[in-house]
Design a protein around this motif. Sequence first.
Motif, PDB file in Angstrom:
ATOM      1  N   ASN A 104     -48.972  55.948  35.624  1.00  0.00           N
ATOM      2  CA  ASN A 104     -49.677  54.916  34.873  1.00  0.00           C
ATOM      3  C   ASN A 104     -48.730  54.227  33.901  1.00  0.00           C
ATOM      4  O   ASN A 104     -48.061  54.891  33.110  1.00  0.00           O
ATOM      5  N   VAL A 105     -48.691  52.919  33.989  1.00  0.00           N
ATOM      6  CA  VAL A 105     -47.856  52.111  33.099  1.00  0.00           C
ATOM      7  C   VAL A 105     -48.782  51.212  32.289  1.00  0.00           C
ATOM      8  O   VAL A 105     -49.553  50.437  32.858  1.00  0.00           O
ATOM      9  N   ILE A 106     -48.713  51.354  30.975  1.00  0.00           N
ATOM     10  CA  ILE A 106     -49.507  50.507  30.094  1.00  0.00           C
ATOM     11  C   ILE A 106     -48.561  49.556  29.376  1.00  0.00           C
ATOM     12  O   ILE A 106     -47.560  49.980  28.801  1.00  0.00           O
ATOM     13  N   ILE A 107     -48.884  48.286  29.458  1.00  0.00           N
ATOM     14  CA  ILE A 107     -48.086  47.275  28.776  1.00  0.00           C
ATOM     15  C   ILE A 107     -48.990  46.550  27.779  1.00  0.00           C
ATOM     16  O   ILE A 107     -49.950  45.893  28.174  1.00  0.00           O
ATOM     17  N   GLU A 108     -48.674  46.721  26.509  1.00  0.00           N
ATOM     18  CA  GLU A 108     -49.357  45.974  25.463  1.00  0.00           C
ATOM     19  C   GLU A 108     -48.527  44.721  25.224  1.00  0.00           C
ATOM     20  O   GLU A 108     -47.348  44.808  24.908  1.00  0.00           O
ATOM     21  N   TYR A 109     -49.151  43.568  25.406  1.00  0.00           N
ATOM     22  CA  TYR A 109     -48.403  42.325  25.218  1.00  0.00           C
ATOM     23  C   TYR A 109     -49.236  41.322  24.426  1.00  0.00           C
ATOM     24  O   TYR A 109     -50.447  41.226  24.590  1.00  0.00           O
ATOM     25  N   CYS A 110     -48.573  40.602  23.571  1.00  0.00           N
ATOM     26  CA  CYS A 110     -49.211  39.637  22.684  1.00  0.00           C
ATOM     27  C   CYS A 110     -49.677  38.413  23.471  1.00  0.00           C
ATOM     28  O   CYS A 110     -48.892  37.794  24.186  1.00  0.00           O
ATOM     29  N   VAL A 111     -50.960  38.089  23.328  1.00  0.00           N
ATOM     30  CA  VAL A 111     -51.468  36.881  23.971  1.00  0.00           C
ATOM     31  C   VAL A 111     -51.362  35.681  23.035  1.00  0.00           C
ATOM     32  O   VAL A 111     -51.236  34.545  23.494  1.00  0.00           O
ATOM     33  N   ARG A 128     -51.501  43.843  19.478  1.00  0.00           N
ATOM     34  CA  ARG A 128     -50.988  43.434  18.166  1.00  0.00           C
ATOM     35  C   ARG A 128     -50.155  42.171  18.327  1.00  0.00           C
ATOM     36  O   ARG A 128     -49.559  41.940  19.373  1.00  0.00           O
ATOM     37  N   SER A 129     -50.112  41.369  17.291  1.00  0.00           N
ATOM     38  CA  SER A 129     -49.325  40.139  17.311  1.00  0.00           C
ATOM     39  C   SER A 129     -47.843  40.479  17.451  1.00  0.00           C
ATOM     40  O   SER A 129     -47.316  41.307  16.709  1.00  0.00           O
ATOM     41  N   GLY A 130     -47.187  39.876  18.424  1.00  0.00           N
ATOM     42  CA  GLY A 130     -45.763  40.092  18.646  1.00  0.00           C
ATOM     43  C   GLY A 130     -45.431  41.313  19.472  1.00  0.00           C
ATOM     44  O   GLY A 130     -44.264  41.626  19.698  1.00  0.00           O
ATOM     45  N   ALA A 131     -46.442  42.007  19.967  1.00  0.00           N
ATOM     46  CA  ALA A 131     -46.208  43.258  20.696  1.00  0.00           C
ATOM     47  C   ALA A 131     -45.764  43.015  22.134  1.00  0.00           C
ATOM     48  O   ALA A 131     -46.227  42.100  22.810  1.00  0.00           O
ATOM     49  N   PHE A 132     -44.839  43.854  22.583  1.00  0.00           N
ATOM     50  CA  PHE A 132     -44.519  44.028  23.996  1.00  0.00           C
ATOM     51  C   PHE A 132     -44.040  45.468  24.112  1.00  0.00           C
ATOM     52  O   PHE A 132     -42.853  45.766  23.996  1.00  0.00           O
ATOM     53  N   GLU A 133     -45.007  46.364  24.272  1.00  0.00           N
ATOM     54  CA  GLU A 133     -44.764  47.800  24.235  1.00  0.00           C
ATOM     55  C   GLU A 133     -45.108  48.392  25.599  1.00  0.00           C
ATOM     56  O   GLU A 133     -46.142  48.067  26.170  1.00  0.00           O
TER      57      GLU A 133
END
Length: 73
Positions: free
Chosen positions: A2-9, A41-46
């Motif tokens: 499982n790969v989770i990518i949190e990215y700012c929209v 979160r704003s600016g996130a790419f985790e």
Amino acid sequence: MNVIIEYCVKWNYGPDFDRVSKLIKNVKSTAKIIGNPMPPRSGAFEITIDGKQIFSKFENGRFPSDSDVNSWF
């Protein structure tokens, strides 16, 4: 896997999400990629793989490169 990518929209990181998702699928075709399971979160790419964070734009100040993705697998 499982790969989770949190990215700012807010800052339109969607194209980066698409690019990195494709890179991951090219290296690990069986990976299940989930984008923003919670409000980002704003600016996130985790990026988290199987519960372990492996990349943070907050920490690195950049988006992951092709060689970053290859090194994770």
